[in-house]
Each structure stands twice: as C-alpha cells, then as structure tokens.
Design an enzyme around this catalytic site. Structure first.
Site, PDB file in Angstrom:
ATOM      1  N   GLU A 196      -9.787  -9.702  -7.828  1.00 49.00           N
ATOM      2  CA  GLU A 196      -8.777  -8.651  -7.657  1.00 49.00           C
ATOM      3  C   GLU A 196      -7.653  -8.786  -8.678  1.00 49.00           C
ATOM      4  O   GLU A 196      -7.160  -7.776  -9.198  1.00 49.00           O
ATOM      5  CB  GLU A 196      -8.243  -8.699  -6.214  1.00 49.00           C
ATOM      6  CG  GLU A 196      -9.327  -8.325  -5.210  1.00 49.00           C
ATOM      7  CD  GLU A 196      -8.956  -8.586  -3.753  1.00 49.00           C
ATOM      8  OE1 GLU A 196      -7.814  -9.026  -3.484  1.00 49.00           O
ATOM      9  OE2 GLU A 196      -9.818  -8.347  -2.886  1.00 49.00           O
TER      10      GLU A 196
ATOM     11  N   TYR B 110     -12.413  -2.209  -3.096  1.00 46.87           N
ATOM     12  CA  TYR B 110     -12.924  -2.251  -1.730  1.00 46.87           C
ATOM     13  C   TYR B 110     -14.447  -2.169  -1.687  1.00 46.87           C
ATOM     14  O   TYR B 110     -15.016  -1.735  -0.685  1.00 46.87           O
ATOM     15  CB  TYR B 110     -12.298  -1.122  -0.905  1.00 46.87           C
ATOM     16  CG  TYR B 110     -10.886  -1.418  -0.437  1.00 46.87           C
ATOM     17  CD1 TYR B 110     -10.595  -2.570   0.300  1.00 46.87           C
ATOM     18  CD2 TYR B 110      -9.835  -0.539  -0.701  1.00 46.87           C
ATOM     19  CE1 TYR B 110      -9.304  -2.839   0.744  1.00 46.87           C
ATOM     20  CE2 TYR B 110      -8.546  -0.798  -0.254  1.00 46.87           C
ATOM     21  CZ  TYR B 110      -8.292  -1.957   0.474  1.00 46.87           C
ATOM     22  OH  TYR B 110      -7.009  -2.216   0.925  1.00 46.87           O
TER      23      TYR B 110
ATOM     24  N   ASN C 132      -1.792  -0.090   7.096  1.00 44.48           N
ATOM     25  CA  ASN C 132      -1.263  -1.383   7.531  1.00 44.48           C
ATOM     26  C   ASN C 132      -0.430  -2.091   6.459  1.00 44.48           C
ATOM     27  O   ASN C 132      -0.325  -3.315   6.436  1.00 44.48           O
ATOM     28  CB  ASN C 132      -2.384  -2.260   8.089  1.00 44.48           C
ATOM     29  CG  ASN C 132      -3.500  -2.493   7.083  1.00 44.48           C
ATOM     30  OD1 ASN C 132      -3.362  -2.143   5.909  1.00 44.48           O
ATOM     31  ND2 ASN C 132      -4.585  -3.099   7.525  1.00 44.48           N
TER      32      ASN C 132
ATOM     33  N   LYS D  65       0.835  -1.200   0.000  1.00 41.11           N
ATOM     34  CA  LYS D  65       0.000   0.000   0.000  1.00 41.11           C
ATOM     35  C   LYS D  65       0.878   1.263   0.000  1.00 41.11           C
ATOM     36  O   LYS D  65       2.101   1.179   0.213  1.00 41.11           O
ATOM     37  CB  LYS D  65      -0.911  -0.027   1.238  1.00 41.11           C
ATOM     38  CG  LYS D  65      -1.919  -1.203   1.229  1.00 41.11           C
ATOM     39  CD  LYS D  65      -2.850  -1.111   2.436  1.00 41.11           C
ATOM     40  CE  LYS D  65      -3.826  -2.268   2.482  1.00 41.11           C
ATOM     41  NZ  LYS D  65      -4.779  -2.143   3.636  1.00 41.11           N
TER      42      LYS D  65
ATOM     43  N   HIS E  35      -1.885  -5.493   1.392  1.00 38.50           N
ATOM     44  CA  HIS E  35      -3.202  -6.094   1.139  1.00 38.50           C
ATOM     45  C   HIS E  35      -3.004  -7.527   0.677  1.00 38.50           C
ATOM     46  O   HIS E  35      -2.011  -7.836   0.009  1.00 38.50           O
ATOM     47  CB  HIS E  35      -3.941  -5.317   0.038  1.00 38.50           C
ATOM     48  CG  HIS E  35      -5.162  -6.052  -0.449  1.00 38.50           C
ATOM     49  ND1 HIS E  35      -6.367  -6.010   0.218  1.00 38.50           N
ATOM     50  CD2 HIS E  35      -5.342  -6.898  -1.500  1.00 38.50           C
ATOM     51  CE1 HIS E  35      -7.234  -6.784  -0.417  1.00 38.50           C
ATOM     52  NE2 HIS E  35      -6.641  -7.330  -1.458  1.00 38.50           N
TER      53      HIS E  35
HETATM   54  O1  YYY Z   1      -8.459  -7.671   4.333  1.00 36.89           O
HETATM   55  P1  YYY Z   1      -7.866  -6.724   5.326  1.00 36.89           P
HETATM   56  O2  YYY Z   1      -7.041  -5.634   4.693  1.00 36.89           O
HETATM   57  O3  YYY Z   1      -7.100  -7.431   6.418  1.00 36.89           O
HETATM   58  O4  YYY Z   1      -9.070  -6.015   6.109  1.00 36.89           O
HETATM   59  P2  YYY Z   1     -10.532  -5.591   5.616  1.00 36.89           P
HETATM   60  O5  YYY Z   1     -11.479  -5.894   6.725  1.00 36.89           O
HETATM   61  O6  YYY Z   1     -10.841  -6.181   4.275  1.00 36.89           O
HETATM   62  O7  YYY Z   1     -10.428  -4.006   5.494  1.00 36.89           O
HETATM   63  C1  YYY Z   1      -9.759  -3.414   4.412  1.00 36.89           C
HETATM   64  C2  YYY Z   1      -8.918  -2.269   4.926  1.00 36.89           C
HETATM   65  O8  YYY Z   1      -9.763  -1.264   5.467  1.00 36.89           O
HETATM   66  C3  YYY Z   1      -7.970  -2.643   6.062  1.00 36.89           C
HETATM   67  O9  YYY Z   1      -6.762  -3.183   5.602  1.00 36.89           O
HETATM   68  C4  YYY Z   1      -7.779  -1.317   6.744  1.00 36.89           C
HETATM   69  C5  YYY Z   1      -9.106  -0.613   6.547  1.00 36.89           C
HETATM   70  N1  YYY Z   1      -9.956  -0.710   7.755  1.00 36.89           N
HETATM   71  C6  YYY Z   1     -10.044   0.378   8.587  1.00 36.89           C
HETATM   72  O10 YYY Z   1      -9.404   1.411   8.324  1.00 36.89           O
HETATM   73  N2  YYY Z   1     -10.830   0.330   9.705  1.00 36.89           N
HETATM   74  C7  YYY Z   1     -11.511  -0.796   9.997  1.00 36.89           C
HETATM   75  N3  YYY Z   1     -12.280  -0.846  11.091  1.00 36.89           N
HETATM   76  C8  YYY Z   1     -11.435  -1.918   9.152  1.00 36.89           C
HETATM   77  C9  YYY Z   1     -10.637  -1.848   8.037  1.00 36.89           C
HETATM   78 MG    MG Z   2     -10.004  -7.523   3.008  1.00 42.32          MG
END
Ligand code: YYY
Ligand code: MG
Length: 140
Positions: free
Chosen positions: A128, A51, A114, A11, A117
């Site tokens: 994707e 997303y 974070n 990212k 991805h």
């Molecule tokens: O697949 P992953 O990246 O681990 O998490 P997702 O639940 O698909 O959410 C995508 C992305 O959104 C996440 O990497 C950070 C952001 N996010 C956020 O900022 N706040 C949250 N409560 C949940 C997700």
């Molecule tokens: Mg995800």
C-alpha cells in the site's frame, strides 16, 4: 525492536467531516513519525488495486465508489510496531464493535464509512505504501 512503516488513510467521510486535524493529532500524540502526507482523490484503478483482496465481496462496488468519492489524506507512518499499533488506534472495522476511545468508536457509526484505513500486515503495508507514495515522497 521492530521499527515499522505503515500506510494510514483518512477516508473521504473523515476529510469531509473535518476530522483530519483530530486524527493527525492522535497520531502525533501517540508518537508516530509522519514520513509522508498528502491529500488526493484516489482513481478507480488505484482504489481497485488497494482493495483488491475484496474484489469478490458484495460490498466491493460501494467501497470503491465511496473511497473515490472525495479527497482522502494518505499518510505514511513510522514507529515501533506501527502496523498493529495504528490498527489498534483505529479500532474494529465495524464501529459498533470498536472499543471506546478508538477512532472508529469515537467518530463513526457505520462499517461503510469508518473514517480511517490502516494496513493489516507488513506485506500489506509495503504494497500500500508503494501504491500511494513514490519513493521521493517519503522522508528517509
Ligand atoms: O481493514 P479494515 O478497513 O478494518 O476492514 P476490511 O475487512 O479490510 O474491509 C475494508 C473496508 O471495506 C472496511 O473498512 C469497510 C468496508 N467493508 C464493508 O463495507 N462491509 C463489510 N462487511 C466489510 C468491509
Ligand atoms: Mg483491510
């Protein structure tokens, strides 16, 4: 035997902080084959499609702003159980809960930034990969 392809991305925070070589090294040491790789800036349209499952969530606008806010590195990975395996290497979405030694534990402090991805299922991986790569951009 379940040879899989998955979509991985470094990212904008990871690229900006110079973590690309470290993350590619982890992928290669693990033994995944990189079958597609490019640096790009994601359009708003692509970000919203990528997303799409989070469209109604309160963080969606910030997430799209963040992911389009600088270059990313899009990666197509191939390997045995690569979908779950890459998710495991990344660690939990919230770096505060990510296991030590995972990318998010080692390199991130906040959920919003974070570093990486990874597709969460074979359906997501197919969707994707098709969103980010044209067929001719992937190795056979
Ligand atoms: O697949 P992953 O990246 O681990 O998490 P997702 O639940 O698909 O959410 C995508 C992305 O959104 C996440 O990497 C950070 C952001 N996010 C956020 O900022 N706040 C949250 N409560 C949940 C997700
Ligand atoms: Mg995800």
């Amino acid at each position: 035997d379940s040879m899989e392809r998955t979509f991985a991305m470094i990212k904008p925070d990871g690229v900006r902080r110079g973590l690309t070589p470290e993350i590619l090294a982890r992928i290669q040491r693990k033994g995944y084959r990189v079958v597609g790789l490019k640096q790009m800036v994601i359009s708003r349209e692509t970000a919203e499609a990528h997303y799409g499952e989070h469209k109604e969530r309160p963080f969606f606008g910030e997430l799209v702003d963040f992911i389009t806010g600088g270059p990313v590195v899009a990666i197509a990975l191939e390997g045995e159980n690569a979908i779950a395996g890459w998710r495991g290497m990344m660690g939990a979405t919230n770096p505060a809960s990510a296991a030590p030694g995972t990318i998010r534990a080692d390199f991130a402090t906040t959920m919003g930034e974070n570093v990486t991805h990874g597709s969460d299922s074979s359906e997501s991986a197919a969707r994707e990969l098709a969103l980010f790569f044209a067929e001719g951009e992937l190795l056979a």
